[in-house]
Scaffold this active site. Structure first.
Site, PDB file in Angstrom:
ATOM      1  N   HIS A 105      -7.574  -5.235  -1.337  1.00 52.04           N
ATOM      2  CA  HIS A 105      -6.406  -4.416  -1.042  1.00 52.04           C
ATOM      3  C   HIS A 105      -5.398  -5.129  -0.148  1.00 52.04           C
ATOM      4  O   HIS A 105      -4.195  -4.978  -0.329  1.00 52.04           O
ATOM      5  CB  HIS A 105      -6.848  -3.106  -0.385  1.00 52.04           C
ATOM      6  CG  HIS A 105      -5.738  -2.111  -0.220  1.00 52.04           C
ATOM      7  ND1 HIS A 105      -5.082  -1.552  -1.303  1.00 52.04           N
ATOM      8  CD2 HIS A 105      -5.143  -1.579   0.894  1.00 52.04           C
ATOM      9  CE1 HIS A 105      -4.142  -0.716  -0.867  1.00 52.04           C
ATOM     10  NE2 HIS A 105      -4.154  -0.721   0.455  1.00 52.04           N
ATOM     11  N   ASP A 110      -9.303  -4.619  -5.643  1.00 52.29           N
ATOM     12  CA  ASP A 110      -8.793  -3.620  -4.711  1.00 52.29           C
ATOM     13  C   ASP A 110      -9.662  -2.363  -4.785  1.00 52.29           C
ATOM     14  O   ASP A 110      -9.755  -1.719  -5.827  1.00 52.29           O
ATOM     15  CB  ASP A 110      -7.342  -3.287  -5.084  1.00 52.29           C
ATOM     16  CG  ASP A 110      -6.659  -2.343  -4.102  1.00 52.29           C
ATOM     17  OD1 ASP A 110      -7.346  -1.776  -3.227  1.00 52.29           O
ATOM     18  OD2 ASP A 110      -5.423  -2.168  -4.221  1.00 52.29           O
ATOM     19  N   SER A 168       0.831  -1.195   0.000  1.00 48.84           N
ATOM     20  CA  SER A 168       0.000   0.000   0.000  1.00 48.84           C
ATOM     21  C   SER A 168       0.878   1.264   0.000  1.00 48.84           C
ATOM     22  O   SER A 168       1.685   1.453  -0.920  1.00 48.84           O
ATOM     23  CB  SER A 168      -0.960  -0.036   1.195  1.00 48.84           C
ATOM     24  OG  SER A 168      -1.958   0.950   1.093  1.00 48.84           O
TER      25      SER A 168
END
Length: 464
Positions: free
Chosen positions: A411, A377, A283
């Site tokens: 994600h 995601d 991320s």
């Protein structure tokens, strides 16, 4: 350019550098285990109702969290219906559970590697590790917390009679430790200069390939991924960069020099091989890792887990240059059931904004780049970003990149057998939001991606 065939089932698409991964059959997703062996000369349990059911595990008492666990039950009645339940508590005391319905064989034995789960539980079909990857929190929207990697999780397995709701009488139970550190792996807190981190060193004194693991926008220090990676022969540094000890609590900008200091620390360590290091970023940690590859020396390989290819959230400064954070359009936030946000479209597209200064100049990177992306995601359009930046790199004659793209994956991409986390706190807006992912697809993505990450770093850091 490196194009790997994953168990001979992956195919290159027309772009060559991107691989869409058809899912492996469940029998290939985990090692197969044969039915428990009997002592020579003994008869099978057919018709012997006096046998006491028992759970047989391999390894018996302890295994690493990212390793398969073989589960079997013996001593049941012929074709006896049973319900198996798995559970564990994380460090906050929150309970995670999964259950599955099975039917024993004619010999009264049940081997999860060969017996499919029946409908009605957390999963169905032939899923030898289903009781682990299907664990879900009893408290909604809870992420499994693991900060003390020196203490294993304690997994509880129970066998109940029948398929009732609630289940019938308890027939057998077992406990098993799921550890994060292999015997001999050392955990070394690092407080060198400004660096706040933990170094994990495999046994021995010989130099090993070095990897820096950088987490996302949750703040603090997360060690679970770095510790598990060290078990596979890497000197791994879990690096904090805000909201930890004396690091800034709410930074208005991040300084790339801090991360450069971490690279230099690793390269000066006698047990780090060099001449470069690898970076594993998730991320926000992924965009920092990609920026390190673009601006710093001695970065050999970068694996990006669902990361943007532009600076997000917090501006990044390096010397006299500031890269601004990618703008956000909050008007595109959608509110779905129970006031849960869907922020899929909120980040401005860096490829469609002329003169955008947030896009990381990856054409400057000499490192090998591996983009691991989830097609579901909802935080970052990681699949789109990776595809578009690789088009740009390809147009400039670069071949130092590859993409692993996983359908049904959101994600969060953790090491194998971490529970699905499809809804949680959004890293930017700090409100409950859709993160994405489907249970079965996510579990297969974890199991496939983890050895691919290791192979990638072995290839470019070890020369294997």
């Amino acid at each position: 350019m490196w194009l790997v065939t994953a168990l001979s089932l992956c195919r290159a698409n027309s772009r060559g550098w991107q691989r869409q991964l058809p899912w492996l059959s469940p029998t290939l997703a985990a090692p197969q285990h044969h039915s428990p062996a009997r002592t020579p000369g003994t008869a099978p349990a057919r018709g012997l109702t006096s046998m006491v059911p028992s759970v047989r595990l391999s390894p018996a008492a302890r295994s690493l969290f990212d390793e398969p666990l073989a589960i079997a039950v013996q001593g049941l009645g012929p074709r006896q219906p049973v319900t198996l339940r798995s559970s564990l508590q994380d460090e906050t005391g929150e309970l995670f559970e999964a259950c599955a319905r099975y039917q024993a064989g004619d010999d009264g034995e049940l081997d999860l590697a060969h017996c499919p789960a029946l409908p009605g539980g957390s999963f169905s079909g032939l899923e030898p590790m289903g009781l682990l990857w299907a664990l879900q929190p009893q408290k909604p929207f809870w992420y499994m917390v693991k900060k003390d990697v020196q203490r294993p999780f304690l997994l509880q397995l129970e066998v109940f009679d029948g398929h009732g709701e609630p289940p019938g009488r308890l027939l057998a139970q077992a406990q098993h430790e799921r550890a994060f550190l292999r015997d001999g792996v050392r955990r070394v807190p690092v407080r060198e200069g400004r660096i706040r981190a933990t170094l994990f060193l495999p046994p021995g004194e010989h130099p090993l390939p070095g990897i820096i693991d950088i987490h996302g926008l949750r703040g603090g220090l997360f060690e679970h991924r770095a510790s598990l990676l060290a078990n596979h022969g890497f000197a791994t540094l879990a690096l904090a960069y805000y909201q930890y000890e004396d690091l800034p609590q709410q930074p208005t900008e991040l300084h790339l020099e801090y991360f450069e200091e971490a690279v230099n620390y690793m390269l000066q360590h006698p047990q780090v091989k060099g001449p470069g290091v690898g970076l594993l970023g998730y991320s926000k940690g992924a965009d920092l890792s990609l920026a390190m590859a673009a601006f710093l020396k001695n970065i050999t390989a970068v694996a990006s887990l669902n990361g943007p290819v532009a600076i997000t959230s917090i501006p990044l400064r390096y010397k006299d240059k500031i890269i601004p954070a990618l703008p956000v359009d909050e008007e595109k936030i959608k509110v779905i059931d129970s006031n849960i946000l869907d922020c899929y479209d909120t980040l401005i597209d860096p490829f469609q904004a002329p003169g955008n200064q947030s896009l990381i100049p990856l054409e400057k990177a000499e490192a090998q780049l591996l983009f691991i992306v989830g097609q579901d995601d909802h935080v970052v359009k990681s699949d789109y970003y990776a595809t578009e930046v690789c088009k740009l790199l390809q147009a400039q004659g670069k071949e130092n990149f590859q993409i692993l793209s996983y359908p049904g994956t959101g994600h969060c991409i953790d090491p194998p057998y971490f529970p699905l986390y499809p809804i949680g706190l959004h890293p930017l807006f700090h409100k409950r939001a859709v993160l994405g992912g489907e249970l079965g697809a996510y579990s297969k993505a974890q199991v496939h991606a983890w050895p691919q990450i290791q192979a990638f770093f072995n290839k470019y850091l070890n020369g294997n």
